[in-house]
Motif scaffolding. Structure first.
Motif, short mmCIF file in Angstrom:
data_model
loop_
_atom_site.label_atom_id
_atom_site.label_comp_id
_atom_site.label_asym_id
_atom_site.label_seq_id
_atom_site.Cartn_x
_atom_site.Cartn_y
_atom_site.Cartn_z
N VAL A 150 -12.65 -32.49 2.69
CA VAL A 150 -12.27 -33.89 2.75
C VAL A 150 -13.43 -34.73 3.24
N ILE A 151 -13.41 -35.98 2.82
CA ILE A 151 -14.37 -36.99 3.27
C ILE A 151 -13.55 -38.09 3.93
N THR A 152 -13.72 -38.35 5.22
CA THR A 152 -12.87 -39.32 5.92
C THR A 152 -13.72 -40.39 6.60
N THR A 153 -13.17 -41.61 6.59
CA THR A 153 -13.82 -42.74 7.27
C THR A 153 -12.82 -43.39 8.22
N LEU A 179 -13.64 -29.25 8.35
CA LEU A 179 -12.86 -29.34 7.12
C LEU A 179 -13.54 -30.19 6.05
N GLY A 180 -14.72 -30.76 6.36
CA GLY A 180 -15.40 -31.62 5.42
C GLY A 180 -16.44 -32.44 6.14
N VAL A 181 -16.58 -33.70 5.74
CA VAL A 181 -17.57 -34.59 6.35
C VAL A 181 -16.90 -35.90 6.72
N THR A 182 -17.49 -36.59 7.68
CA THR A 182 -16.93 -37.86 8.15
C THR A 182 -18.02 -38.93 8.19
#
Length: 407
Positions: free
Chosen positions: A330-333, A347-350
Motif C-alpha cells: 500500500v501507498i498511504t498519505t 506493509l508498503g510506503v508512506t
C-alpha cells in the motif's frame, strides 16, 4: 430468534458502488441466528442517483442474504449545499413515520426489535432512531463511522460556534450519553467519544470479507507499475496531490500508471487537471464485488487523504484493509495512525499528506523494491487482515456484543 433493526442512510448491497459494511454485518448476524432489518436510502451516495425508486414510490423491500432490506426514497442532491440537508431531513422523516409506529406497536405484539443499531455519519438519522428506541423501551447502539460534527470543523472549515455545528454537537452528546454502547471504527476515536459522554465503547473496525477478498499473487514484472486508487473523488481525498505527484513521475519518465476508479463531486475538476497526463486514467465506479479483481491487477493500492487533524486518529478506511487481504503493498498519505501502522508492519510506503514530491519519491521507492520484498509486504498485510481486521472476526464480536446488550 433475536431481532435487530440496522439503520444507515448510505448502506449498500454488494452490486452497488460504495461501502457495504452494513450488508456484511447484517449477513453475518443472519448466520448467527438474528432476524435483521436494514433501512437505507435508495439515493446512491457515490453515483448521486436513484437505483430502484421513482417518486411517488417511497419504498421497496428485498431479501438479500436473508436480510429484510428496505430502501427509502429521499430528496436528491449533487453538492454539499442546502439540498444535502434536505436529503438528510427527508430520510429522518421517513424513519420517524415508518419505524416509530412500528416500534411502539411492536412492543404490544411482541414483534419489536430487541436492539436498534444506528450507524453514522448521519447524526440526525441516528438521533431520530435514539428517540424511537427510548420511547419504545428498546436498547440502542450507536456505530460511529465518521466523527460529526468534528469533521465539519477540521475539514469543512465550519466554525465550532455556528448554529448548525452547535446543534449537531448537542445531538452527538445525547447519542453518546444515551446509547447502551458506542461502537467506533477507528481505535483512536474511543477517547473522543468517552470524553463526550459515552459510557461503554467497543472497537469494531472496518475490514475485508475474507471470502471475497482472498489473497492474490503479486503481478509478474511488467513494463508498467500500476497504482490503483478506488474510492470517492471528494475534497477529503486530496487527489489533486496525487495528480501533482503523477506529473512529477511523468517528467522523470517513470514507468508508473495510476488508475482512478470511482466517482464524487471533484471528479470532473480532477479530470480537467489531468487532461495532459498520459500516465493517469479515470474510470467509473464499480460494484464492491468487482473490487477484488481490480486490486489483483494492480502492483500497489493507494490511500490518499487531506491533512486534517481528525484523520490522524479518527478514520478506518475499508479500502486499505481490503488491500491488506488481497496481499498488495500500500501507498498511504494519511498522517498519524494509518501511516504509522503501514510503517510499523512494513506493509508498503508512506508520504506526508499534501506533499507531491514526497509521494512521487515514495512511489518510486516501491517501484524499485524487488518483487520478492513486495510479496513479503503483501504477506504481512494478509496476516494483519486475518488477525485484526477480518469481517468474519468483526461479525463474531458484533454478535456477542448485541446479545450482551439484549440480555
Amino acid at each position: 430468534m433475536p431481532r435487530l433493526w440496522l439503520i444507515n442512510q448510505f448502506a449498500n448491497t454488494p452490486e452497488l458502488p460504495g461501502h457495504t459494511r452494513q450488508y456484511e454485518v447484517a449477513a453475518g448476524l443472519v448466520r448467527y441466528g438474528w432476524q435483521v432489518a436494514v433501512f437505507a436510502s435508495d439515493f446512491n451516495l457515490t453515483q448521486r442517483r436513484y437505483r430502484r425508486l421513482r417518486f411517488p414510490r417511497l419504498w421497496s423491500t428485498e431479501c438479500p442474504a436473508g436480510i429484510h432490506w428496505t430502501w427509502l426514497w429521499v430528496s436528491p442532491y449533487r453538492r454539499n449545499n442546502w439540498k444535502r440537508q434536505l436529503n438528510m431531513l427527508s430520510f429522518c422523516i421517513h424513519l420517524a413515520v415508518r419505524l416509530g409506529p412500528a416500534a411502539l406497536l411492536g412492543r404490544l405484539t411482541r414483534r419489536a426489535p430487541d436492539v436498534i443499531l444506528a450507524s453514522s455519519p448521519q447524526l440526525p438519522a441516528a438521533f431520530t432512531c435514539l428517540w424511537i428506541a427510548r420511547l419504545a423501551g428498546i436498547p440502542f447502539v450507536l456505530e460511529v463511522r465518521d466523527l460529526w460534527p468534528q469533521v465539519l470543523v477540521d475539514q469543512g472549515g465550519k466554525s465550532p460556534h455556528s448554529p448548525m455545528v452547535r446543534l449537531l454537537a448537542w445531538m452527538e452528546r445525547q447519542l453518546y450519553r444515551h446509547a447502551h454502547t458506542v461502537v467506533v471504527l477507528a481505535k483512536g476515536a474511543e477517547a473522543y467519544v468517552r470524553e463526550r459522554g459515552a459510557r461503554q465503547t467497543a472497537w469494531l473496525p472496518n475490514g475485508p470479507d475474507l471470502e471475497l477478498f482472498a489473497s492474490r499473487p503479486v503481478p509478474a514484472e511488467g513494463t508498467l507499475f500500476t497504482v490503483l486508487y478506488a474510492g470517492a473523488h471528494g475534497d477529503a481525498n486530496a487527489l489533486e496531490n496525487v495528480l501533482a505527484a503523477a506529473r512529477l513521475l511523468e517528467q522523470q519518465q517513470s514507468p508508473v500508471r495510476i488508475r482512478f476508479v470511482g466517482d464524487g463531486p471533484e471528479k470532473q475538476t480532477l479530470m480537467q487537471l489531468a487532461a495532459d497526463l498520459q500516465s493517469v486514467a479515470f474510470e467509473p465506479p464499480v460494484a464492491k464485488a468487482e473490487i477484488p479483481g481490480l486490486m489483483a491487477e494492480a502492483d500497489a493500492i493507494l490511500l490518499s487523504l487531506r491533512d486534517v487533524p481528525l484523520f490522524r486518529y479518527g478514520v478506518s478506511p475499508n479500502k486499505l484493509y481490503d488491500a491488506y487481504a488481497i496481499g498488495r503493498p500500500v501507498i498511504t498519505t494519511v498522517a498519524g495512525a494509518i501511516n504509522a501502522e503501514v510503517e510499523e508492519y512494513r506493509l508498503g510506503v508512506t508520504a506526508p499528506p499534501g506533499d507531491p514530491e514526497a509521494l512521487a519519491a515514495a512511489i518510486l521507492r516501491l517501484v524499485h523494491t524487488p518483487r520478492a520484498e513486495r510479496q513479503a509486504m503483501g504477506q504481512r498485510a494478509i496476516e494483519l487482515a486475518h488477525t485484526t481486521y477480518s469481517r468474519q472476526r468483526i461479525n463474531a464480536q458484533y454478535n456477542a456484543l448485541l446479545r450482551g446488550v439484549m440480555a
